[in-house]
Motif scaffolding. Structure first.
Motif, PDB file in Angstrom:
ATOM      1  N   ARG A   1       0.592   6.738   3.699  1.00 51.79           N
ATOM      2  CA  ARG A   1      -0.639   7.396   4.110  1.00 51.79           C
ATOM      3  C   ARG A   1      -0.417   8.102   5.440  1.00 51.79           C
ATOM      4  O   ARG A   1       0.574   7.854   6.117  1.00 51.79           O
ATOM      5  CB  ARG A   1      -1.771   6.388   4.223  1.00 51.79           C
ATOM      6  CG  ARG A   1      -1.527   5.270   5.220  1.00 51.79           C
ATOM      7  CD  ARG A   1      -2.662   4.273   5.150  1.00 51.79           C
ATOM      8  NE  ARG A   1      -2.375   3.104   5.955  1.00 51.79           N
ATOM      9  CZ  ARG A   1      -3.234   2.591   6.808  1.00 51.79           C
ATOM     10  NH1 ARG A   1      -4.405   3.135   6.987  1.00 51.79           N
ATOM     11  NH2 ARG A   1      -2.930   1.506   7.493  1.00 51.79           N
ATOM     12  N   PRO A   2      -1.321   8.994   5.807  1.00 53.42           N
ATOM     13  CA  PRO A   2      -1.182   9.668   7.105  1.00 53.42           C
ATOM     14  C   PRO A   2      -1.162   8.648   8.241  1.00 53.42           C
ATOM     15  O   PRO A   2      -1.747   7.573   8.146  1.00 53.42           O
ATOM     16  CB  PRO A   2      -2.421  10.559   7.187  1.00 53.42           C
ATOM     17  CG  PRO A   2      -2.854  10.748   5.771  1.00 53.42           C
ATOM     18  CD  PRO A   2      -2.475   9.485   5.047  1.00 53.42           C
TER      19      PRO A   2
ATOM     20  N   LEU B   1       2.952   0.382   8.292  1.00 48.84           N
ATOM     21  CA  LEU B   1       2.467   1.207   7.195  1.00 48.84           C
ATOM     22  C   LEU B   1       3.623   2.074   6.728  1.00 48.84           C
ATOM     23  O   LEU B   1       4.539   2.392   7.495  1.00 48.84           O
ATOM     24  CB  LEU B   1       1.266   2.044   7.620  1.00 48.84           C
ATOM     25  CG  LEU B   1       1.402   3.023   8.792  1.00 48.84           C
ATOM     26  CD1 LEU B   1       1.991   4.348   8.365  1.00 48.84           C
ATOM     27  CD2 LEU B   1       0.036   3.260   9.406  1.00 48.84           C
TER      28      LEU B   1
ATOM     29  N   PRO C   1       0.828  -1.213   0.000  1.00 48.88           N
ATOM     30  CA  PRO C   1       0.000   0.000   0.000  1.00 48.88           C
ATOM     31  C   PRO C   1       0.862   1.264   0.000  1.00 48.88           C
ATOM     32  O   PRO C   1       1.960   1.280   0.567  1.00 48.88           O
ATOM     33  CB  PRO C   1      -0.798  -0.116   1.298  1.00 48.88           C
ATOM     34  CG  PRO C   1      -0.810  -1.574   1.617  1.00 48.88           C
ATOM     35  CD  PRO C   1       0.502  -2.110   1.110  1.00 48.88           C
ATOM     36  N   GLU C   2       0.353   2.289  -0.639  1.00 50.86           N
ATOM     37  CA  GLU C   2       1.062   3.560  -0.729  1.00 50.86           C
ATOM     38  C   GLU C   2       1.149   4.233   0.648  1.00 50.86           C
ATOM     39  O   GLU C   2       0.368   3.913   1.546  1.00 50.86           O
ATOM     40  CB  GLU C   2       0.336   4.486  -1.714  1.00 50.86           C
ATOM     41  CG  GLU C   2       0.390   4.009  -3.154  1.00 50.86           C
ATOM     42  CD  GLU C   2       1.803   3.943  -3.725  1.00 50.86           C
ATOM     43  OE1 GLU C   2       2.607   4.858  -3.445  1.00 50.86           O
ATOM     44  OE2 GLU C   2       2.119   2.970  -4.440  1.00 50.86           O
TER      45      GLU C   2
ATOM     46  N   PRO D   1       4.064   8.759   5.697  1.00 49.15           N
ATOM     47  CA  PRO D   1       3.740   9.758   4.668  1.00 49.15           C
ATOM     48  C   PRO D   1       4.989  10.531   4.253  1.00 49.15           C
ATOM     49  O   PRO D   1       6.060  10.396   4.867  1.00 49.15           O
ATOM     50  CB  PRO D   1       2.743  10.672   5.389  1.00 49.15           C
ATOM     51  CG  PRO D   1       3.082  10.532   6.837  1.00 49.15           C
ATOM     52  CD  PRO D   1       3.555   9.115   7.017  1.00 49.15           C
TER      53      PRO D   1
END
Length: 194
Positions: free
Chosen positions: A68-69, A146, A65-66, A149
């Motif tokens: 992200r915040p 994750l 996944p890209e 950002p």
């Protein structure tokens, strides 16, 4: 006599109820971890297809996944960084892609990513030439993470390096150098003319 039988009955019921209650705190249900609160976490990797675009070659690994915040309820306990050791040049048609794992207090790292940017790109009147920051995975206590950002920027688009500075001060727990094959076009960029 009637009162003592009633009192004896209440005491017996209380005793039975008390026997069924857990007495060991270790048996209590654990509190949910950050994995349960934040959907879409994945195992961190530096070898995902969308992280190796610099090679200019097709990649077999699936994309991740890209960035992200950072969700408010996400609690990272370690980081994984991915970046090229471009000074090593090309060896056997491959470049060095360095994966480092670090652990420590992440409060200042999160604060660095949450700094405000000074000007949106469309209103900037100046620009800076700067290095590319590493790819950063923020990883929870379950080993899932994750992609962080983009770093916040100043009025000229220069990165605010606060988060990266804190990350680089954390102790390295593991360092892996991956050799990533590159296309002839990319390899030619590393060759210096005589």
């Amino acid at each position: 006599m009637r009162y003592s039988r009633e009192l004896l009955g209440v005491a017996a019921v209380a005793l039975l109820v008390g026997c069924g209650a857990p007495s060991n705190k270790a048996e209590e249900v654990p509190t949910p971890t950050s994995r349960a609160n934040v959907p879409g976490l994945v195992e961190p990797t530096c070898l995902a297809a969308n992280l190796l675009g610099f090679s200019d070659l097709p990649q077999a690994a699936a994309p991740v996944p890209e960035p992200r915040p950072i969700p408010a309820d996400f609690v990272p306990v370690r980081v994984v960084t991915c970046e090229g050791d471009w000074s090593a040049g090309v060896v056997e048609h491959s470049v060095s892609w360095v994966e480092e794992r670090r652990e420590g207090n992440m409060d200042a790292v999160i604060a660095g990513y949450r700094l405000p940017s000074d000007a949106p790109p469309e209103v900037r009147t100046c620009f800076v030439d700067q290095p590319t920051p590493p790819i950063v995975w923020l990883v929870d206590d379950q080993g899932l993470g994750l992609l962080a950002p983009d770093l916040p920027t100043d009025a000229c688009g220069g990165y605010k390096w606060d988060a990266i500075t804190v990350i680089r001060a954390l102790p390295v727990t593991e360092r892996i150098v991956h050799l990533i094959p590159v296309s002839p076009t990319i390899e030619a960029r590393f060759v210096t003319p005589d």
